[in-house]
Design a protein around this motif. Structure first.
Motif, PDB file in Angstrom:
ATOM      1  N   ASN A  20       0.810  -1.221   0.000  1.00 52.64           N
ATOM      2  CA  ASN A  20       0.000   0.000   0.000  1.00 52.64           C
ATOM      3  C   ASN A  20       0.843   1.270   0.000  1.00 52.64           C
ATOM      4  OD1 ASN A  20      -2.292  -1.628   0.220  1.00 52.64           O
ATOM      5  ND2 ASN A  20      -2.186  -1.625   2.449  1.00 52.64           N
ATOM      6  N   ARG A  21       2.155   1.128   0.055  1.00 48.93           N
ATOM      7  CA  ARG A  21       3.002   2.312   0.132  1.00 48.93           C
ATOM      8  C   ARG A  21       2.875   3.163  -1.130  1.00 48.93           C
ATOM      9  NH1 ARG A  21       7.073   3.904   3.262  1.00 48.93           N
ATOM     10  NH2 ARG A  21       7.205   1.871   4.283  1.00 48.93           N
ATOM     11  N   CYS A  22       2.726   4.459  -0.918  1.00 48.01           N
ATOM     12  CA  CYS A  22       2.638   5.404  -2.029  1.00 48.01           C
ATOM     13  C   CYS A  22       4.027   5.994  -2.259  1.00 48.01           C
ATOM     14  CB  CYS A  22       1.624   6.501  -1.687  1.00 48.01           C
ATOM     15  SG  CYS A  22       1.626   7.894  -2.838  1.00 48.01           S
ATOM     16  N   LEU A  23       4.598   5.765  -3.424  1.00 47.80           N
ATOM     17  CA  LEU A  23       5.953   6.239  -3.703  1.00 47.80           C
ATOM     18  C   LEU A  23       6.064   7.759  -3.706  1.00 47.80           C
ATOM     19  CD1 LEU A  23       7.171   3.654  -6.368  1.00 47.80           C
ATOM     20  CD2 LEU A  23       7.624   3.705  -3.919  1.00 47.80           C
ATOM     21  N   PRO A  24       5.111   8.494  -4.296  1.00 51.13           N
ATOM     22  CA  PRO A  24       5.204   9.964  -4.207  1.00 51.13           C
ATOM     23  C   PRO A  24       5.172  10.456  -2.767  1.00 51.13           C
ATOM     24  CG  PRO A  24       3.656   9.336  -5.927  1.00 51.13           C
ATOM     25  CD  PRO A  24       4.009   8.081  -5.182  1.00 51.13           C
ATOM     26  N   CYS A  25       4.301   9.846  -1.932  1.00 53.83           N
ATOM     27  CA  CYS A  25       4.226  10.238  -0.519  1.00 53.83           C
ATOM     28  C   CYS A  25       5.550   9.958   0.184  1.00 53.83           C
ATOM     29  CB  CYS A  25       3.099   9.495   0.185  1.00 53.83           C
ATOM     30  SG  CYS A  25       1.454   9.857  -0.450  1.00 53.83           S
ATOM     31  N   GLY A  64       4.815   4.996   6.853  1.00 54.25           N
ATOM     32  CA  GLY A  64       4.569   5.430   5.480  1.00 54.25           C
ATOM     33  C   GLY A  64       4.714   6.914   5.287  1.00 54.25           C
ATOM     34  N   TYR A  65       4.721   7.675   6.376  1.00 50.14           N
ATOM     35  CA  TYR A  65       4.818   9.136   6.256  1.00 50.14           C
ATOM     36  C   TYR A  65       5.256   9.748   7.581  1.00 50.14           C
ATOM     37  CZ  TYR A  65       0.288   8.780   8.607  1.00 50.14           C
ATOM     38  OH  TYR A  65      -0.711   8.479   9.498  1.00 50.14           O
ATOM     39  N   LEU A  66       5.683  11.004   7.538  1.00 50.79           N
ATOM     40  CA  LEU A  66       5.968  11.795   8.736  1.00 50.79           C
ATOM     41  C   LEU A  66       4.832  12.759   9.019  1.00 50.79           C
ATOM     42  CD1 LEU A  66       9.717  12.848   8.318  1.00 50.79           C
ATOM     43  CD2 LEU A  66       8.781  11.349  10.069  1.00 50.79           C
ATOM     44  N   VAL A  67       4.345  13.402   7.951  1.00 49.80           N
ATOM     45  CA  VAL A  67       3.329  14.440   8.078  1.00 49.80           C
ATOM     46  C   VAL A  67       1.935  13.828   7.910  1.00 49.80           C
ATOM     47  CG1 VAL A  67       2.498  16.641   7.173  1.00 49.80           C
ATOM     48  CG2 VAL A  67       4.947  16.122   7.118  1.00 49.80           C
ATOM     49  N   PRO A  68       1.062  13.943   8.908  1.00 51.62           N
ATOM     50  CA  PRO A  68      -0.309  13.421   8.776  1.00 51.62           C
ATOM     51  C   PRO A  68      -1.007  14.036   7.560  1.00 51.62           C
ATOM     52  CG  PRO A  68       0.147  14.018  11.047  1.00 51.62           C
ATOM     53  CD  PRO A  68       1.302  14.530  10.243  1.00 51.62           C
ATOM     54  N   ARG A  85       3.293   9.437 -13.359  1.00 55.36           N
ATOM     55  CA  ARG A  85       4.424   8.512 -13.455  1.00 55.36           C
ATOM     56  C   ARG A  85       4.349   7.416 -12.405  1.00 55.36           C
ATOM     57  NH1 ARG A  85       9.777  12.358 -14.438  1.00 55.36           N
ATOM     58  NH2 ARG A  85       9.095  13.253 -16.441  1.00 55.36           N
ATOM     59  N   PHE A  86       3.685   7.735 -11.280  1.00 60.47           N
ATOM     60  CA  PHE A  86       3.525   6.768 -10.202  1.00 60.47           C
ATOM     61  C   PHE A  86       2.139   6.148 -10.178  1.00 60.47           C
ATOM     62  CE2 PHE A  86       6.887   9.606  -8.726  1.00 60.47           C
ATOM     63  CZ  PHE A  86       7.847   8.707  -8.308  1.00 60.47           C
ATOM     64  N   GLY A  87       1.336   6.388 -11.229  1.00 58.22           N
ATOM     65  CA  GLY A  87      -0.008   5.833 -11.263  1.00 58.22           C
ATOM     66  C   GLY A  87      -0.951   6.465 -10.272  1.00 58.22           C
TER      67      GLY A  87
END
Length: 284
Positions: A20-25, A64-68, A85-87
């Motif tokens: 589920n990881r989002c590469l842009p995030c 998966g992130y630092l910023v909520p 590019r990341f869908g």
């Protein structure tokens, strides 16, 4: 003594990691971590900056992130060309602020998980494949309490039976079967990526969307055998008639949907199920 595995389990956010990881995030948050570490290195020391960067990377790895709110921020502010590019094109992620049963069909079709034509509403082929792939991976077969908490937006989740959980020490949620639970666990991960605003939806709204998706299935989430759907009018001596909608696997006999609602509220669910009410149902 600090229980490291327990601390790690509390920090983990399965909804934003692994498949589920989002590469842009992730890229945005690593950049933020780098900037923060550089600032601390300048203001303090290189060791301080390096330690801060390491802690930030661990948090990104686990959560998966630092910023909520990073997934929403990323989709909203990164250029469409980079997202594509990341869908993660914004065209594929409708913004939803609230969901009612009357709007389930429109939300699911807008998100690209369902299609509508003269023959009714059905699962989009691409989404069906993604959903089944997640079900086949095994991760959705036995979701943990943490998985369910993340799926429904709860800070804490406790398992009280095979298919029942208590959210934040107050709200009890239950699924019809392990098949229904697995189906929702797998589908929620896809919906989070396809609906901008998923994380702001209430528990009931998320569950309505997931139930709506289960009504669109024609095969069992567990054994893939035929999944017929029936609807009947339920009479009662002490209250107004209601409508019961059920889908039960012919092979493993697991109920995937068991929905009972008032007659006035039944139409959206009957539309998704693609059935009409059987007036010959037994009185209750």
């Amino acid at each position: 003594m600090v229980d490291i595995p327990e601390v790690v389990a509390r920090l983990e956010q399965p909804a934003y990691t692994g498949d589920n990881r989002c590469l842009p995030c992730t890229a945005v948050n690593v950049a933020i971590a780098l900037a923060l570490a550089a600032g601390l290195a300048v203001a303090g020391s290189a060791i301080t900056g390096a330690l801060a960067f390491g802690v930030c990377l661990v948090l990104i790895r686990l959560r998966g992130y630092l910023v909520p709110g990073t997934p929403t921020i990323t989709r909203r502010y990164l250029p469409d060309r980079l997202l594509e590019r990341f869908g993660k094109s914004t065209a594929d992620t409708p913004t939803i602020e609230t969901v009612s049963p009357d709007g389930l069909a429109s939300v699911l079709t807008a998100a690209g998980v369902a299609t509508a034509d003269e023959g009714g509403i059905r699962l989009a082929p691409a989404f069906r494949r993604r959903w089944n792939d997640r079900l086949s991976s095994g991760d959705a077969a036995d979701p943990s309490a943490a998985d369910i908490g993340s799926m429904l937006g709860a800070d804490e989740s406790e398992r009280v039976s095979e298919t029942a959980f208590v959210l934040d020490g107050q709200k009890r949620v239950r699924w019809e079967s392990t098949a229904a639970l697995a189906a929702d666990s797998a589908a929620a991960a896809e919906l989070r990526a396809r609906i901008d605003g998923w994380d702001a939806l209430e528990v009931g709204e998320r569950r309505d969307l997931l139930t709506g998706l289960r009504l669109l299935r024609t095969d069992c989430p567990t054994c893939r055998e035929r999944l017929p759907i029936t609807a009947e009018r339920l009479e009662h001596c002490c209250r107004r008639p209601r409508v019961g909608i059920r889908s039960v696997c012919e092979e493993c006999d697991q109920p995937v949907v068991e929905r009972v609602c008032s007659e006035s509220a039944a139409d959206p669910w009957l539309e998704l199920a693609g059935v009409t009410v059987d007036e010959s149902g037994a009185a209750r």
